[in-house]
Design an enzyme around this catalytic site. Structure first.
Site, PDB file in Angstrom:
ATOM      1  N   CYS A 297       0.897   3.483   3.060  1.00  0.00           N
ATOM      2  CA  CYS A 297       1.631   2.830   4.152  1.00  0.00           C
ATOM      3  C   CYS A 297       3.132   3.072   3.984  1.00  0.00           C
ATOM      4  O   CYS A 297       3.847   3.336   4.944  1.00  0.00           O
ATOM      5  CB  CYS A 297       1.370   1.329   4.168  1.00  0.00           C
ATOM      6  SG  CYS A 297      -0.379   0.883   4.208  1.00  0.00           S
TER       7      CYS A 297
ATOM      8  N   CYS B 206     -12.808   5.486 -13.105  1.00  0.00           N
ATOM      9  CA  CYS B 206     -12.951   4.504 -12.027  1.00  0.00           C
ATOM     10  C   CYS B 206     -13.283   3.121 -12.564  1.00  0.00           C
ATOM     11  O   CYS B 206     -14.255   2.934 -13.308  1.00  0.00           O
ATOM     12  CB  CYS B 206     -13.972   5.027 -11.011  1.00  0.00           C
ATOM     13  SG  CYS B 206     -15.205   3.872 -10.432  1.00  0.00           S
TER      14      CYS B 206
ATOM     15  N   CYS C  80     -16.672   1.578 -11.778  1.00  0.00           N
ATOM     16  CA  CYS C  80     -17.757   2.232 -12.509  1.00  0.00           C
ATOM     17  C   CYS C  80     -17.857   1.642 -13.905  1.00  0.00           C
ATOM     18  O   CYS C  80     -18.945   1.373 -14.404  1.00  0.00           O
ATOM     19  CB  CYS C  80     -17.506   3.738 -12.601  1.00  0.00           C
ATOM     20  SG  CYS C  80     -17.219   4.539 -11.017  1.00  0.00           S
TER      21      CYS C  80
ATOM     22  N   CYS D 260       0.825  -1.221   0.000  1.00  0.00           N
ATOM     23  CA  CYS D 260       0.000   0.000   0.000  1.00  0.00           C
ATOM     24  C   CYS D 260       0.856   1.267   0.000  1.00  0.00           C
ATOM     25  O   CYS D 260       1.763   1.429   0.814  1.00  0.00           O
ATOM     26  CB  CYS D 260      -0.987  -0.062   1.170  1.00  0.00           C
ATOM     27  SG  CYS D 260      -1.112   1.386   2.214  1.00  0.00           S
TER      28      CYS D 260
END
Ligand SMILES: *[C@@H]1O[C@H](CO)[C@@H](O)[C@H](O)[C@H]1NC(C)=O
Ligand SMILES: *[C@@H]1O[C@H](CO)[C@@H](O)[C@H](O)[C@H]1NC(C)=O
Length: 501
Positions: free
Chosen positions: A59, A391, A394, A56
């Site tokens: 992170c 997206c 989407c 991530c």
């Protein structure tokens, strides 16, 4: 503070890349696993735990800051730990970790949300505040050190007669322990040394005038307004590390978007100082690196990249008021703009695509300029998808959503299936909601003003069932014969993840 739009805006601001420092072997961050998680957290009166995934990005950005904070907090006896959720899946499931990184404060194994910044000094300051009682009782020995403990420190000087005032301050301190450091001094000589007579409240700051006195009668509302207005500098530079402070203050933000390389930067910022002073407690003035945060300017509907530019943002109501073309006559243009704003004479800027000439597709294309007209028609049950062109979820949903539109085509007078590109259209304030992720799908029954969020299965059956159950018209559509290719494809991806704005 709830983790809402403001948090996402902060994440956006935080997007400036930070290098990922490889973990040094002499790390002060504890590594926890299923075998020692519970025993470790239950033994510590106060600690911070990060739940992360190695892949991530946020992170990785946090890692060096977290290391630095762990080293610094060692001297306060506060431990920082981390849990790799790709390995310790059961620990993370039990903690209901829904995104990475998730930070939680633990008091002997009782967890609460971490609401601080994600920079080393922010983590240190937040955890130090957590380690103190909401309000510290100060003596001649401790008061000097206490005043210097944070950027903003509030000290109440109270005599034994001021029990009601102490109660007010204690309540404020308990509600705002994450935001400010509170102390109380009962000794009359301390009040005298501070140049006040009890009851009094003084804010000690590491910016602007270092001491500010509260000059009203003690009430929770007035004390909180005072703290909000006085706890930020008159004009600070805005960045990821202080965005949350401003967002949480409840005051609109007035931004000067400036080029940090410009030789005029200092004079531009300084020229707004009197205006900032005049509007203290009404607006928070900041300046921001317009080059680094050009996307933030765009999100406030600033069209060109000619700096400086100015904008006012009411974060709570998500209203934007951009002002461009101010290079000449900056002070007077901004001053008159702010004057109009505070009088309520400015209309917010609402971005919209043009109203489509016709609606040929299976799904109604909704734009901001037509939002009130379409949505205001409360004879219909309405399902609206708010999406972003980029997206992935989407895009995956599109064929199913088109099919859904087709299913209800014969019932257009009763059920409207619509979509809105929320990157090209602002959701008007009249909607009463803002969205935090894409896609967001909202439903409003005929005759109702209330939007509910669709959180069911994003399949044709899922939508039809939801509309049947929640709609006023109870329109039922025939699901047979169903071409299930698209619906099946959408179903495979059933984890309810959202993409960030
Ligand atoms: C917890 O267990 C893991 C895995 O056995 C180990 O690497 C780690 O050092 C332990 N942490 C503590 C604080 O004992
Ligand atoms: C089913 O729908 C998919 C996607 O909409 C389409 O590509 C396919 O041709 C359709 N199949 C039939 C049999 O209609």
């Amino acid at each position: 503070m709830r983790f809402t739009r403001t948090a996402i805006a902060a994440a956006g601001l935080a997007s400036a890349a930070t290098a990922y420092a490889a973990e040094a072997s002499g790390s002060d961050v504890l590594v926890l696993s299923e075998g020692n998680f519970t025993s470790t957290v239950e033994a510590e009166p106060l600690m911070l735990v990060e739940f992360y995934a190695p892949w991530c990005g946020h992170c990785k950005n946090l890692a060096p800051q977290y290391e630095e904070a762990a080293t610094s907090l060692k001297q306060n006896g506060i431990k920082l730990a981390k849990v790799d959720c790709t390995v310790e899946t059961e620990v993370c499931a039990a903690q209901e970790v829904a995104g990475y990184p998730t930070l939680k404060v633990s008091r002997k194994g009782v967890f609460t949300e971490y609401n601080g910044a994600r920079k080393a000094d922010g983590i240190v300051s937040y955890m130090q505040k957590q380690s103190l009682p909401a309000i510290s009782t100060l003596t001649a020995d401790s008061i000097t050190e206490f005043k210097g403990k944070d950027k903003v420190v509030a000290i109440a000087y109270l005599s034994d007669k001021d029990a009601a005032d102490l109660e007010v301050i204690t309540k404020v301190a308990e509600a705002h322990r994450d935001d400010y450091l509170f102390g109380v001094a009962h000794d009359e000589s301390l009040a005298k040394a501070a140049g006040v007579t009890a009851p009094a409240l003084v804010l000690y700051r590491k910016f602007d005038e270092p001491e500010v006195k509260f000059d009203k009668k003690f009430s929770q509302d007035d004390v909180v307004s005072f703290l909000k207005a006085e706890s930020v500098p008159l004009i600070d530079e805005l960045g990821p590390e202080n965005f949350m402070t401003y967002a949480g203050s409840g005051l609109p933000l007035a931004y000067l978007f400036a080029d940090p390389e410009s030789k005029d930067l200092q004079s531009q910022v300084e020229s707004l100082r009197p205006l900032a002073k005049e509007n203290k407690g009404k607006l928070n003035f900041v300046w921001i690196d317009a080059v680094k945060f050009a996307n933030h300017a765009k999100s406030l509907n600033i069209q060109s990249e000619n700096w400086p530019a100015f904008a006012i943002q009411d974060i709570e109501k998500n209203l934007k008021f951009p002002l461009e073309d101010i290079a000449s006559d900056l002070t007077s243009k901004v001053s008159s703009f702010v004057g109009q704003y505070t009088k309520g004479d400015l209309k917010p800027s609402i971005k919209s695509e043009p109203i489509p000439a016709d609606q040929d597709g299976p799904v109604h294309v909704l734009v901001s300029d037509e939002f009130d007209k379409i949505v205001g028609d409360d004879s219909k049950d309405m399902l609206v998808e708010f999406y972003a062109p980029w997206c992935g979820h989407c895009k995956k949903l599109a064929p199913t959503y088109d099919q859904l539109g087709e299913k209800y085509a014969a019932h257009k007078d009763k059920v409207l299936i619509a979509k809105m590109d929320a990157t090209a259209n602002d959701i008007p304030p009249s909607a009463g909601f803002q969205i935090q992720s894409f896609p967001t799908i909202k439903f409003k029954a005929a005759g109702s003003k209330e939007w509910i969020e669709f959180q069911g299965d994003r399949s044709l059956e899922g939508f039809v069932e939801f509309i049947g159950q929640n709609g006023k018209h109870k329109v039922s559509v025939d699901l047979e014969p169903v071409n299930d290719t698209a619906a099946d494809a959408a179903k495979k991806d059933d984890a309810p993840h959202h993409e960030e704005l």
